[in-house]
Scaffold this active site. Structure first.
Site, PDB file in Angstrom:
ATOM      1  N   SER A   1       0.825  -1.212   0.000  1.00 28.17           N
ATOM      2  CA  SER A   1       0.000   0.000   0.000  1.00 28.17           C
ATOM      3  C   SER A   1       0.848   1.246   0.000  1.00 28.17           C
ATOM      4  O   SER A   1       0.351   2.331  -0.271  1.00 28.17           O
ATOM      5  CB  SER A   1      -0.825   0.067   1.276  1.00 28.17           C
ATOM      6  OG  SER A   1      -1.635  -1.040   1.400  1.00 28.17           O
TER       7      SER A   1
ATOM      8  N   ASN B   1      -3.104   6.040  -0.795  1.00 30.13           N
ATOM      9  CA  ASN B   1      -2.939   6.135   0.660  1.00 30.13           C
ATOM     10  C   ASN B   1      -2.336   7.457   1.115  1.00 30.13           C
ATOM     11  O   ASN B   1      -2.540   7.868   2.255  1.00 30.13           O
ATOM     12  CB  ASN B   1      -2.142   4.940   1.166  1.00 30.13           C
ATOM     13  CG  ASN B   1      -3.030   3.719   1.181  1.00 30.13           C
ATOM     14  OD1 ASN B   1      -4.126   3.753   1.753  1.00 30.13           O
ATOM     15  ND2 ASN B   1      -2.626   2.663   0.515  1.00 30.13           N
TER      16      ASN B   1
ATOM     17  N   HIS C   1      -1.248  -2.607  -7.068  1.00 29.03           N
ATOM     18  CA  HIS C   1      -1.951  -2.299  -5.816  1.00 29.03           C
ATOM     19  C   HIS C   1      -3.468  -2.426  -6.001  1.00 29.03           C
ATOM     20  O   HIS C   1      -4.116  -1.543  -6.552  1.00 29.03           O
ATOM     21  CB  HIS C   1      -1.558  -0.873  -5.385  1.00 29.03           C
ATOM     22  CG  HIS C   1      -2.098  -0.455  -4.066  1.00 29.03           C
ATOM     23  ND1 HIS C   1      -2.248   0.846  -3.693  1.00 29.03           N
ATOM     24  CD2 HIS C   1      -2.551  -1.191  -3.001  1.00 29.03           C
ATOM     25  CE1 HIS C   1      -2.758   0.909  -2.480  1.00 29.03           C
ATOM     26  NE2 HIS C   1      -2.947  -0.313  -2.040  1.00 29.03           N
TER      27      HIS C   1
ATOM     28  N   GLU D   1      -3.754   0.297  -8.786  1.00 22.34           N
ATOM     29  CA  GLU D   1      -2.755   1.371  -8.921  1.00 22.34           C
ATOM     30  C   GLU D   1      -1.462   0.684  -9.374  1.00 22.34           C
ATOM     31  O   GLU D   1      -1.006  -0.254  -8.718  1.00 22.34           O
ATOM     32  CB  GLU D   1      -2.587   2.022  -7.539  1.00 22.34           C
ATOM     33  CG  GLU D   1      -2.163   3.454  -7.522  1.00 22.34           C
ATOM     34  CD  GLU D   1      -2.136   4.033  -6.087  1.00 22.34           C
ATOM     35  OE1 GLU D   1      -2.112   3.268  -5.094  1.00 22.34           O
ATOM     36  OE2 GLU D   1      -2.117   5.273  -5.969  1.00 22.34           O
TER      37      GLU D   1
HETATM   38  P1  NAD Z   1      -3.386  -9.285   6.430  1.00 24.17           P
HETATM   39  O1  NAD Z   1      -2.802  -8.985   7.746  1.00 24.17           O
HETATM   40  O2  NAD Z   1      -4.841  -9.549   6.314  1.00 24.17           O
HETATM   41  O3  NAD Z   1      -2.631 -10.519   5.743  1.00 24.17           O
HETATM   42  C1  NAD Z   1      -1.241 -10.616   5.646  1.00 24.17           C
HETATM   43  C2  NAD Z   1      -0.899 -12.103   5.482  1.00 24.17           C
HETATM   44  O4  NAD Z   1       0.498 -12.227   5.211  1.00 24.17           O
HETATM   45  C3  NAD Z   1      -1.193 -12.919   6.746  1.00 24.17           C
HETATM   46  O5  NAD Z   1      -2.064 -13.971   6.402  1.00 24.17           O
HETATM   47  C4  NAD Z   1       0.195 -13.444   7.153  1.00 24.17           C
HETATM   48  O6  NAD Z   1       0.155 -14.740   7.732  1.00 24.17           O
HETATM   49  C5  NAD Z   1       0.904 -13.454   5.789  1.00 24.17           C
HETATM   50  N1  NAD Z   1       2.354 -13.525   5.879  1.00 24.17           N
HETATM   51  C6  NAD Z   1       3.184 -12.883   6.751  1.00 24.17           C
HETATM   52  N2  NAD Z   1       4.447 -13.249   6.490  1.00 24.17           N
HETATM   53  C7  NAD Z   1       4.425 -14.094   5.440  1.00 24.17           C
HETATM   54  C8  NAD Z   1       5.428 -14.801   4.720  1.00 24.17           C
HETATM   55  N3  NAD Z   1       6.714 -14.710   5.031  1.00 24.17           N
HETATM   56  N4  NAD Z   1       5.050 -15.601   3.682  1.00 24.17           N
HETATM   57  C9  NAD Z   1       3.734 -15.727   3.363  1.00 24.17           C
HETATM   58  N5  NAD Z   1       2.744 -15.078   4.036  1.00 24.17           N
HETATM   59  C10 NAD Z   1       3.094 -14.271   5.043  1.00 24.17           C
HETATM   60  O7  NAD Z   1      -2.958  -8.053   5.496  1.00 24.17           O
HETATM   61  P2  NAD Z   1      -3.696  -7.498   4.193  1.00 24.17           P
HETATM   62  O8  NAD Z   1      -4.681  -6.479   4.615  1.00 24.17           O
HETATM   63  O9  NAD Z   1      -4.103  -8.634   3.329  1.00 24.17           O
HETATM   64  O10 NAD Z   1      -2.481  -6.706   3.524  1.00 24.17           O
HETATM   65  C11 NAD Z   1      -1.528  -7.372   2.735  1.00 24.17           C
HETATM   66  C12 NAD Z   1      -0.804  -6.360   1.878  1.00 24.17           C
HETATM   67  O11 NAD Z   1      -1.759  -5.677   1.044  1.00 24.17           O
HETATM   68  C13 NAD Z   1      -0.089  -5.281   2.683  1.00 24.17           C
HETATM   69  O12 NAD Z   1       1.076  -4.920   1.985  1.00 24.17           O
HETATM   70  C14 NAD Z   1      -1.097  -4.148   2.675  1.00 24.17           C
HETATM   71  O13 NAD Z   1      -0.504  -2.894   2.843  1.00 24.17           O
HETATM   72  C15 NAD Z   1      -1.691  -4.290   1.289  1.00 24.17           C
HETATM   73  N6  NAD Z   1      -3.034  -3.729   1.102  1.00 24.17           N
HETATM   74  C16 NAD Z   1      -3.982  -3.845   2.077  1.00 24.17           C
HETATM   75  C17 NAD Z   1      -5.248  -3.331   1.843  1.00 24.17           C
HETATM   76  C18 NAD Z   1      -6.346  -3.461   2.870  1.00 24.17           C
HETATM   77  O14 NAD Z   1      -7.374  -2.792   2.737  1.00 24.17           O
HETATM   78  N7  NAD Z   1      -6.197  -4.317   3.885  1.00 24.17           N
HETATM   79  C19 NAD Z   1      -5.540  -2.694   0.633  1.00 24.17           C
HETATM   80  C20 NAD Z   1      -4.563  -2.631  -0.358  1.00 24.17           C
HETATM   81  C21 NAD Z   1      -3.294  -3.155  -0.110  1.00 24.17           C
END
Ligand code: NAD
Length: 285
Positions: A120, A192, A142, A154
């Site tokens: 993000s 963001n 993104h 994005e």
């Molecule tokens: P989340 O916390 O729901 O999920 C993250 C996952 O990554 C978890 O299941 C965790 O177990 C896993 N993980 C951690 N270390 C790992 C590894 N070494 N190998 C494999 N898996 C691993 O987070 P999210 O909300 O899904 O966010 C994930 C990414 O997407 C982040 O970079 C976040 O900034 C981005 N993002 C989030 C949103 C949102 O609205 N939540 C929107 C756009 C982008």
């Protein structure tokens, strides 16, 4: 038209599980990878429930839903997905962790495989330093939450991203039914950089006693025509993700206005992460 046949998605949380489902629904095989078995099983139940709802609402037939579900394989070991021809990393928003994952991705996946990230806010050029020989194949892809509904991707080039990688990312985004829009590689990109300070300010307004969360959200929905108030949106995104994005922008842009609000940090420390834990600003149980 995209030539991608099999997509590996690293991280099966909110975003990774959504990306996997959209790709599978569009005819792409998916390997969904997470270090946590529990997250993988949560992702599988989310996939099954979402498809059941789609069938019930006559958005697809049972057969189409089952075919899409059968395209998704879940793994805890990345090497089980080494035959994928594209990877999207969607693990926790932490630059050091993502760099480790990128190194491993570069070992597991062959030459020509694009190493995309759903970060993000973290600089794509910075993440690419983990894989100097593959910087031309590193790109920000993104997606937005919830992935099956939100149209935007994005697209962020790092300094070394090749034109071919950008072109293919646009093609894959379109093949997944999304609208790709470019942004430059600054912490937080566009989405963001604009959204998170507003969410953060809503936490300040709450802790300053300006209004209770329901009223902050109602005022922004009714007065500013937002589809959802900033605090409810924070619960959807994940409060830990919001805090981490603010920290990345604080580090990257060097201005204290990006420090996460104490109220946001406090809720994260209490384990109130939003919809995904059943309790955040609001109780979702
Ligand atoms: P989340 O916390 O729901 O999920 C993250 C996952 O990554 C978890 O299941 C965790 O177990 C896993 N993980 C951690 N270390 C790992 C590894 N070494 N190998 C494999 N898996 C691993 O987070 P999210 O909300 O899904 O966010 C994930 C990414 O997407 C982040 O970079 C976040 O900034 C981005 N993002 C989030 C949103 C949102 O609205 N939540 C929107 C756009 C982008």
């Amino acid at each position: 038209m995209s030539d991608v046949k099999k997509l590996a998605v690293i991280g099966a949380g909110t975003m990774g599980s959504g990306i996997a489902l959209v790709a599978a629904s569009r005819g792409i095989d998916v390997a969904l990878i997470d270090v946590s078995e529990e997250q993988l099983s949560k992702a599988s139940s989310y996939h099954a429930k979402t498809m059941d709802r789609n069938v019930k609402k006559e958005r697809m037939t049972r057969e189409e839903a089952d075919t899409a579900l059968s395209r998704i394989g879940c793994h805890t070991d990345m090497s089980d997905a080494s035959d994928a021809d594209w990877v999207v990393e969607a693990a926790t928003e932490n630059a050091d962790l993502k760099k480790k994952i990128f190194k491993r991705m570069n070992e597991v996946f062959g030459d020509g495989v694009v190493l995309a990230t759903n970060t993000s806010s973290i600089s794509i050029t910075d993440l690419a330093t983990a894989v100097p020989d593959a910087a031309d194949r590193v790109i920000g892809m993104h997606f937005f939450n919830p992935v099956p509904i939100m149209k935007l991707v994005e697209v962020i080039n790092g300094r070394g991203t090749s034109e071919e990688t950008t072109r293919r990312t646009i093609e894959l985004s379109e093949a997944m039914g999304k609208v790709p829009v470019p942004a430059n590689d600054h912490a937080g990109f566009v989405s963001n950089r604009v959204l998170m300070p507003m969410i953060n300010e809503a936490f300040h307004a709450w802790s300053d006693g300006v209004a209770e969360p329901e009223n902050i959200d109602s005022i922004m929905v009714l007065g500013c025509a937002f589809p959802m108030g900033p605090l409810r949106l924070a619960d959807h995104i994940g409060l830990d993700v919001c805090r981490d994005i603010m920290l990345v922008m604080h580090r990257g842009l060097g201005d204290d206005k990006y420090l996460p609000a104490p109220k946001l940090v406090e809720l994260v420390e209490e384990g109130r992460l939003g919809n995904k834990t059943g309790h955040g600003v609001y109780d979702h149980s």
